[in-house]
Structures are given as structure tokens and as C-alpha cells.
Design an enzyme around this catalytic site. Structure first.
Site, PDB file in Angstrom:
ATOM      1  N   SER A  12      -8.519  -2.010   2.149  1.00 20.74           N
ATOM      2  CA  SER A  12      -9.071  -1.082   3.131  1.00 20.74           C
ATOM      3  C   SER A  12      -7.898  -0.275   3.680  1.00 20.74           C
ATOM      4  O   SER A  12      -6.873  -0.847   4.057  1.00 20.74           O
ATOM      5  CB  SER A  12      -9.788  -1.832   4.247  1.00 20.74           C
ATOM      6  OG  SER A  12     -10.452  -0.905   5.086  1.00 20.74           O
ATOM      7  N   GLU A  13      -8.027   1.057   3.701  1.00 15.92           N
ATOM      8  CA  GLU A  13      -6.848   1.902   3.934  1.00 15.92           C
ATOM      9  C   GLU A  13      -6.263   1.775   5.335  1.00 15.92           C
ATOM     10  O   GLU A  13      -5.153   2.221   5.582  1.00 15.92           O
ATOM     11  CB  GLU A  13      -7.141   3.369   3.603  1.00 15.92           C
ATOM     12  CG  GLU A  13      -8.246   4.009   4.424  1.00 15.92           C
ATOM     13  CD  GLU A  13      -9.564   4.014   3.681  1.00 15.92           C
ATOM     14  OE1 GLU A  13      -9.847   3.035   2.954  1.00 15.92           O
ATOM     15  OE2 GLU A  13     -10.322   4.995   3.840  1.00 15.92           O
TER      16      GLU A  13
END
Lengths: 229, 218
Positions: free
Chosen positions: B47-48
């Protein structure tokens, strides 16, 4: 004796003036240094340029700063969200300038400033609206856009623990922009849940070395927060 | 006409994600893919906002405001997962370390151009987030979308009319009517829903479509 700890959020932000550029850590509300922002609002300064991933969520943090009319310009990647009503209203009223930057370019430009680079060539955004009229270059068969560093007068970030030399460790996804913003601002102010004695942080797991941090303030309430209902 | 449900589309994408893959699932429909990844496969979800080894949503009452995904929803971290800052996170994409990202789209061109961040409408407040970095950074960018808009217009087009997210970055689209490879050679149908012919699909999309030697029906 070097002691970067400051007794209060108010004292920590006391020299931030009108027109300052201020990086604010956080992705949504995770990692947002709410108490430092509240102290900044209480100081009454305005005309600020804010660098953050978003443009405020709900009523606290960057949203409160925008609501109070203190932000002249915001540099961010994702302003429009379900709870960005204060930004939306200010933007539609023409009261706030927006520089939209792809999230990874935002991180890279901040990191470039902290690392002393003059510019970067990034593949992100090539051929899109966000690279219009920017210099490009083909390197080894791939197209890149020239982007300049983003630096700031101040960075306000949130970490889990710090010591009086400014070393920091973070908590979970609240880390996000903290470590790179700490490097890119002339003065970095960290709010932490606890200031521990020197040696209280395992040197192998320090994420931000104290050289990047000028002030540390303990905010007891800034520990784990329950999710908003 | 048969159409795949959202769950069927997610399950179809999940089938193409191999053991050991590092994967980012975009906000919206693509997050559903996580529900269909076989538990026996070690797949690393990134997840960025700064985590690798993302787990499912926490039990009610166990949410942590500092453990969230890119959509700002509470998540969990798998044992062995880790946290990192944003520059490292986007180096994972831009540096070509991430194997697959799955994104939603307004339009995809037959050559793999993607438009998914901005309608370009007057008055719309633009927001881009990590879409441009993901689209051009991952080794493979998959798009998951309905093939037609509610008005029946094809979202697979010869040239995108919405503002672009990235050029030539999409390799495959997973739609409710079939799976189509896109790229420098144009669009090539890999799979069609049962009962749909390639001629009918050509009529619906209005774009040149080649087809794989053996079209599978799903």
C-alpha cells in the site's frame, strides 16, 4: 549540553511567521501533527504555503488551517476527498492556490531537496497534463520529466518517540512523509508521544537521525488514537 | 448478454497473480481482488502509504488510526510485514520492483494508454495521488473496469479523450465482458464471457480487435 526538546507546541512554532513555507507530515490523518498545527493556528500567522499529501480531512490538522484562512497555497497530490470540504470551498472561492503533484514525484522532490540535488528526472507524469511545458529528456530509451526539489522553511511532523538529540522512531503508517520532510526543511519540528533518555532508542532502528531534527516536543495525547467513529 | 459480476472479475484477476508477486491494488474495485487471492499463495500486498504485507480489515473495535491503506481505511499487517516512508514506497514502483498493480480506469487505449485520474470537466477539482507513479512504475499494470459505460460507450478506445495518467503503461484489461491484452501491437482478446462473439465485441467497442488463437470462455 544539546537538548532539542521544547516544553510546548506553542514554543516549538513560535518563530513561524507570515508567508512561511511549511511541510506537514501525514497521509490523511495518520501522522498529522495536530497539536503543532493547532499551535500554529493560535499564533495567528497566515499566507502560508503548505506541503502535504492531502488538503485536509474533516475538521482537524491541515483542514483546520485551511478553514482558518491561513493557507495561500497548497502543494499536494490528492486534495479532493469525501471529507475535504474546507479545501473544496476555499478552492472554489479562489482563496487557495493548488499545485498538484503526483504522489511519488512529491516524495522524490522533497527527498531531492533534503539530499541537496539540483533537480530530478522522473518518468512519472510524462505525456500528461501535469508535465505540460516541463523540460523532458530521453535517457536509455525512456522518457523523463525534469522536476525541481521542494524545500521549506519548516517541517511539522509526528513521530512515536524521540530523544533530546532529535533521533526519531515512528509508528506504523504514520511514518509516511515524516522522514523525508525532516530532511527537506530548514527547521524540523517533531511532535512525539514520548521523549526518552539518550540510549532509549535502539540505534539500529532509529529512522530519522537527529541531524535532521531541530526541535522535539512531547505531546502526551499524540499516542495511539482510536479511529474516528 | 452475459456479464461477469464484480466478484467474478476480482476472482479472474486474482487467478493471474502468481505466488511471490509484489502487488498494489488500487483504490475502489481493485481492492476486491484481495478477497480472492488463494490463502496458500504468498502474495505481498503493497500500500503506497507505507506498508508491505498488508492484511485484511481488522475486527470491529481493533481499528488503528495509524494503520491504514491508501484509501485511508483501517487494515492489518501480516506477520512479516513492514513499514517504510514515502520515498521508499514510490521507489518500489518507479524502480520497477513492484510486479503488478491493478487500477480502475475511465478509459484505456488499445495501445495501453491509461486515463483514470481526472475527467477534465470544468469545475472538477483534480486529484492524482499515486495513480501516475503506479501506472508507469509497476512491471505490469492491469486495469479492472466495465468495458462499456452506463451509456454503452466503450471504455476501450483508439485514443483516450480524458486526460492521460500514463502512456503505453497498461498490458491487460479485465472487464465484465472479457479479458483483453493491449499494447504496441494493439488490442488482442484473450477471453470472452460465454455467449459473446468476437464480432459482437468489435461492434460494441468499435475498435480493432485481434484475437488470441484460442479464445477461452469464462
Amino acid at each position: 549540553m544539546i537538548d532539542k526538546s521544547v516544553e510546548s507546541a506553542e514554543a516549538a512554532v513560535a518563530d513561524i511567521g507570515d508567508g512561511a513555507s511549511v511541510m506537514i507530515g501525514g497521509f490523511g490523518t495518520a501522522g498529522m501533527p495536530d497539536q503543532l498545527i493547532d499551535a500554529l493556528i493560535a499564533r495567528g500567522v497566515g499566507d502560508l504555503t503548505i506541503i502535504n499529501n492531502n488538503a485536509g480531512n474533516g475538521e482537524t490538522g491541515v483542514a483546520a488551517l485551511i478553514k482558518a484562512g491561513r493557507v495561500h497555497k497548497i502543494i499536494c497530490s490528492f486534495p479532493r476527498q469525501s471529507d475535504s470540504h474546507h479545501f473544496d470551498a476555499a478552492y472554489r472561492a479562489g482563496q487557495i492556490e493548488l499545485e498538484l503533484v503526483p504522489q511519488g514525484n512529491l516524495a522524490a522532490r522533497i527527498q531531492a531537496a533534503g539530499a541537496g540535488l539540483g533537480a530530478i528526472f522522473t518518468p512519472t507524469g510524462f505525456g500528461t497534463l501535469l508535465a505540460e511545458s516541463k523540460e523532458t529528456r530521453r535517457i536509455d530509451g525512456r522518457d523523463y520529466v525534469l522536476e525541481y526539489p521542494i524545500r521549506a522553511d519548516f517541517a511539522l511532523i509526528k513521530a512515536l518517540k524521540g530523544d533530546r538529540w532529535g533521533n526519531l522512531v515512528y509508528r506504523k503508517t504514520a511514518r509516511n512523509f515524516g522522514p523525508i520532510m525532516a530532511m527537506a526543511a530548514a527547521t524540523t519540528i517533531a511532535q512525539v508521544s514520548a521523549i526518552v533518555p539518550l540510549g532509549g532508542l535502539d540505534p539500529e532502528v532509529v529512522v530519522t537521525p537527529g541531524i535532521f531534527v531541530q526541535r522535539v516536543v512531547q505531546i502526551a495525547t499524540a499516542a495511539t488514537q482510536p479511529m474516528a467513529a | 448478454m452475459n456479464r461477469m459480476t464484480r466478484d467474478q472479475m476480482a476472482a479472474r484477476v486474482a487467478r493471474d497473480i502468481p505466488e511471490g508477486a509484489y502487488v498494489n491494488l488500487g483504490i475502489g474495485l481493485p481492492t476486491k481482488v484481495a478477497d480472492f487471492l488463494p490463502v496458500e499463495r504468498d502474495i505481498f500486498l503493497q500500500s503506497e502509504n507505507g506498508l508491505l504485507g498488508m492484511g485484511p480489515a481488522p475486527a470491529k473495535g481493533e481499528e488503528d488510526a495509524e494503520l491504514i491503506n491508501a484509501g485511508k481505511q483501517p487494515v492489518t499487517l501480516l506477520t512479516g510485514g513492514c513499514f517504510f516512508h514515502h520515498a521508499d514506497s514510490f521507489a518500489m514502483m518507479r524502480g520497477g520492483h513492484l510486479d503488478i498493480c491493478v487500477l480502475g480506469a475511465f478509459q484505456v487505449s488499445i495501445h495501453g494508454d491509461l486515463a483514470n485520474w481526472h475527467t477534465g470537466e470544468p469545475g472538477a477539482i483534480p486529484a492524482v495521488g499515486g495513480a501516475m507513479d503506479l501506472a508507469i512504475g509497476a512491471k505490469q499494470t492491469f486495469v479492472m473496469m466495465d468495458l462499456l459505460t452506463k451509456q454503452g460507450e466503450s471504455k476501450l478506445v483508439e485514443r483516450c479523450t480524458y486526460p492521460l495518467t500514463g502512456l503505453g503503461c497498461v498490458s491487460r484489461i479485465y472487464t465484465d465482458l472479457g479479458v483483453i491484452a493491449v499494447g504496441p501491437e494493439g488490442a488482442r482478446v484473450i477471453e470472452l464471457v460465454d455467449g459473446l462473439t468476437i464480432e459482437e465485441l468489435r461492434r460494441l467497442t468499435g475498435v480493432p480487435l485481434a484475437f488470441a488463437r484460442q479464445i477461452e470462455t469464462a
